[in-house]
Design an enzyme around this catalytic site. Structure first.
Site, mmCIF file in Angstrom:
data_model
loop_
_atom_site.group_PDB
_atom_site.id
_atom_site.type_symbol
_atom_site.label_atom_id
_atom_site.label_comp_id
_atom_site.label_asym_id
_atom_site.label_seq_id
_atom_site.Cartn_x
_atom_site.Cartn_y
_atom_site.Cartn_z
ATOM 1 N N GLU A 102 48.716 21.690 17.300
ATOM 2 C CA GLU A 102 47.360 22.118 17.701
ATOM 3 C C GLU A 102 47.313 23.507 18.323
ATOM 4 O O GLU A 102 46.693 23.705 19.370
ATOM 5 C CB GLU A 102 46.742 21.083 18.647
ATOM 6 C CG GLU A 102 46.689 19.695 18.039
ATOM 7 C CD GLU A 102 46.171 18.626 18.990
ATOM 8 O OE1 GLU A 102 45.708 18.957 20.090
ATOM 9 O OE2 GLU A 102 46.230 17.433 18.619
ATOM 10 N N GLU A 160 48.419 11.302 11.626
ATOM 11 C CA GLU A 160 47.832 10.508 12.723
ATOM 12 C C GLU A 160 46.554 9.820 12.254
ATOM 13 O O GLU A 160 45.549 9.793 12.969
ATOM 14 C CB GLU A 160 47.516 11.417 13.924
ATOM 15 C CG GLU A 160 48.715 12.203 14.412
ATOM 16 C CD GLU A 160 48.425 13.103 15.607
ATOM 17 O OE1 GLU A 160 47.390 12.921 16.279
ATOM 18 O OE2 GLU A 160 49.235 14.004 15.875
#
Ligand code: 9MR
Length: 462
Positions: free
Chosen positions: A261, A371
Site C-alpha cells: 500500500e 486478500e
C-alpha cells in the site's frame, strides 16, 4: 436550369417518400413489451408482469435460472400468455429466476423485453456444492494455489480451522502475525513465535506459505515510529529488519509482499514514515534488500510482490502502482503484483478487474489475488443476509475466480481469501467501512458451514 430544378425536386420527393414509408413500417412493427418487477414473491413462486402492447394478441414468456437464458424452466420457453401477467408456481426457495417477454400478433413476434430478476423467499432445497476448493483447483489444466489468511491461534490440530485448511486450501498468508509490529520488538530484537508457528504449519502440511508483509505503514512498531535516530539510521533499521526476516524464513516461504500500500487513493506516493524518512526511492531499496538477503541465504527462487488495494476502479492509483512496478521490473527486483481485492457485490466490475490484472500479465508478472473478500452491505442497507445479496455475492466470487483462472498459467500464483468465517472478518468491524457488525464477506458462515459464495468459487473454476 429548369431541368436541374425538376431533377432536384423529383429526387427530394423520392427521398421524402422513402422516409415516410420507413416511418409507417416502424409504426406498424410490433413493439417489445416492457417487463415490470415481479409481484407476490413467496417461497415457491411469483407473479411475472409486463406492460400492454397495443395490437398484440398474446405474449411469449421465458423464465430461466440464468440471466442469458441458456436454459428454460420446463413449460416456460416462449410460453404463450394472453394476460399481462402470469403466476409462476412450484419454484425452489431462495433461488434467482429471470424472465422476459415478447409480444405476438399472428406470425409476427416482437423483440425481447427487458429482463427482470427475481429471488424467491425462503431457503433453497439445493445444497451447496461440497467439493473442496483446492481439489478442484489442483485438477485444472493450469492449477493455482487457493489461499487463506490465518492466525496462529487457529492452527491447533483437529480444530475446525485445521480440518478445513487441510481439506480446502493450498496456501496460507498470516493475517497479521508476519507484519513488522508483532515481529519487531526493538531494534534487532524479534518475536518469531506466532510467525514461526504459521510457517511451520504450512511447511509441515504441504501448504504454500506467502509472507505478508515486510513494509506496511499501518504495522510499524512504536519504537520505529518514534525513532530518535537520523534518517540514515532509520533506513538502516528498515534494511536490518528486512534482511533478518527474509533470512529467518529463507526456504520456508515462497514469496513476500515486500511493500504494501505505498500508493494513496489520489494516485500519489502515500505520505508514510518510510517516504518521509527514506525518500521516494525507498520502495526500490526495500525490494533490493529483500532480494540481497534471499540470495545470500541461497533462496534464489523467492518471489517478491508489490501489494495494494482498490487499483481496479481507481485509475490514477492504478497508473501510479504500475509506474512503481515498472521501475522495479526495470531493476529486475519484482516477480509479482498482489491485488488485495477487498471488493463489494457491485464493484469493481469484471472489465475493470480484467483491465487492471492484464496490465501485470502483459509485463510477465505473477498475479496474486491476495486478500479477497466481497462485501454485501457496503451501504448498510440490510440488517440480515438476504437471499438477493447471497446470490449477488456468489456471482461475484464466481466472476473473479473465472477472471483469475483465465490468465495464462505462467502468470498464475494464488488466489487468497482474507479470512475463514464471516464473523471473524475485519470488514464488519472496520470503522471506515461503517456497517458495524453487518456484513458477510467470506466463504464460511459463523458455524464453519460453506456459503453460496463457496459454490460460486467452485463454479468459477468450470
Ligand atoms: O485483516 C487484518 C486485521 O486482522 C489486522 O488487525 C490488520 C492490522 O494488522 O490488518 C488486516 O489486514 C489488512 C492487510 O494486512 C493489508 N490490507 C488491508 C487488510 C485489512 O485491513
Amino acid at each position: 436550369m429548369k431541368n436541374i430544378f425538376l431533377l432536384v425536386f423529383t429526387g427530394a420527393m423520392l427521398f421524402l417518400n422513402s422516409c415516410s414509408k420507413d416511418d409507417n413500417e416502424g409504426a406498424n412493427a410490433l413493439e417489445a413489451p416492457v417487463a415490470n418487477p415481479a409481484k407476490d414473491v413467496n417461497n415457491t413462486g411469483f407473479r411475472a408482469k409486463w406492460m400492454y402492447v397495443s395490437t398484440a394478441q398474446s405474449y411469449l414468456l421465458d423464465i430461466s435460472t440464468s440471466a442469458d437464458f441458456e436454459t428454460f424452466l420446463p413449460d416456460y420457453n416462449s410460453k404463450p400468455v394472453t394476460d399481462l401477467n402470469e403466476v409462476v408456481v412450484g419454484l425452489d426457495g431462495g433461488t434467482r429466476y429471470f424472465y422476459r417477454v415478447r409480444a405476438k400478433r399472428d406470425s409476427e413476434i416482437s423483440a425481447y423485453s427487458n429482463v427482470i430478476s427475481v429471488v424467491t423467499n425462503g431457503v433453497s432445497s439445493i445444497p451447496e456444492d461440497p467439493t473442496f476448493l483446492k481439489v478442484k483447483a489442483n485438477a485444472l489444466q493450469h492449477p493455482f494455489f487457493v489461499g487463506m489468511a490465518v492466525k496462529a491461534s487457529q492452527l491447533e490440530t483437529g480444530s475446525q480451522y485445521d480440518v478445513i485448511l487441510k481439506n480446502e486450501f493450498s496456501s496460507i498468508s498470516a493475517e497479521y502475525e508476519m507484519k513488522m509490529n508483532p515481529i519487531s520488538v526493538a531494534s534487532g530484537v524479534y518475536n518469531w513465535e506466532a510467525a514461526d508457528k504459521i510457517v511451520a504449519y504450512g511447511n509441515d502440511n504441504g501448504i504454500n506459505v506467502h509472507g505478508h508483509a515486510l513494509v506496511w505503514h499501518v504495522a510499524v512498531p512504536d519504537w520505529l515510529t518514534n525513532y530518535p535516530g537520523t534518517d540514515a539510521e532509520f533506513s538502516n533499521e528498515v534494511r536490518q529488519y528486512i534482511t533478518d526476516v527474509v533470512t529467518h524464513f529463507a526456504g520456508k516461504v515462497t514469496s513476500w509482499d515486500v511493500v504494501n500500500e505505498a500508493v494513496d487513493d489520489t494516485g500519489n506516493l502515500r505520505n508514510t514514515i518510510f517516504l518521509q524518512r527514506m525518500g521516494p526511492n525507498y520502495i526500490n531499496q526495500c525490494f533490493q534488500w529483500a532480494r540481497e538477503a534471499a540470495d545470500a541465504a541461497g533462496d534464489t527462487d523467492l518471489l517478491l510482490f508489490y501489494n495494494d488495494y482498490a487499483t481496479s476502479a481507481n485509475i490514477p492509483k492504478q497508473n501510479k502502482v504500475y509506474e512503481l512496478v515498472d521501475a522495479l521490473k526495470a531493476s529486475n527486483l519484482i516477480n509479482g503484483v498482489g491485488f488485495q481485492m477487498h471488493n463489494t457485490y457491485l464493484s469493481p466490475t469484471k472489465d475493470q478487474i480484467e483491465t487492471d490484472i492484464n496490465r501485470a500479465v502483459s509485463k510477465g508478472l505473477k498475479i496474486h489475488i491476495s486478500e479477497l473478500d466481497i462485501q454485501v452491505n457496503p451501504f448498510n442497507d440490510i440488517s440480515t443476509f438476504t437471499n438477493e445479496r447471497r446470490l449477488d455475492q456468489k456471482d461475484k466470487y464466481k466472476e473473479i475466480v473465472k477472471i483469475y483462472n483465465a490468465i495464462p498459467s505462467a502468470n498464475k500464483y494464488a488466489l487468497t481469501i482474507w479470512g475463514m468465517r464471516d464473523n471473524e472478518s475485519w470488514i464488519p468491524y472496520n470503522a471506515e467501512l461503517n456497517h458495524p457488525g453487518n456484513d458477510w464477506p467470506l466463504l464460511y458462515d459463523s458455524n464453519f458451514a460453506i456459503k453460496s459464495a463457496h459454490t460460486g468459487f467452485l463454479q468459477g473454476l468450470d
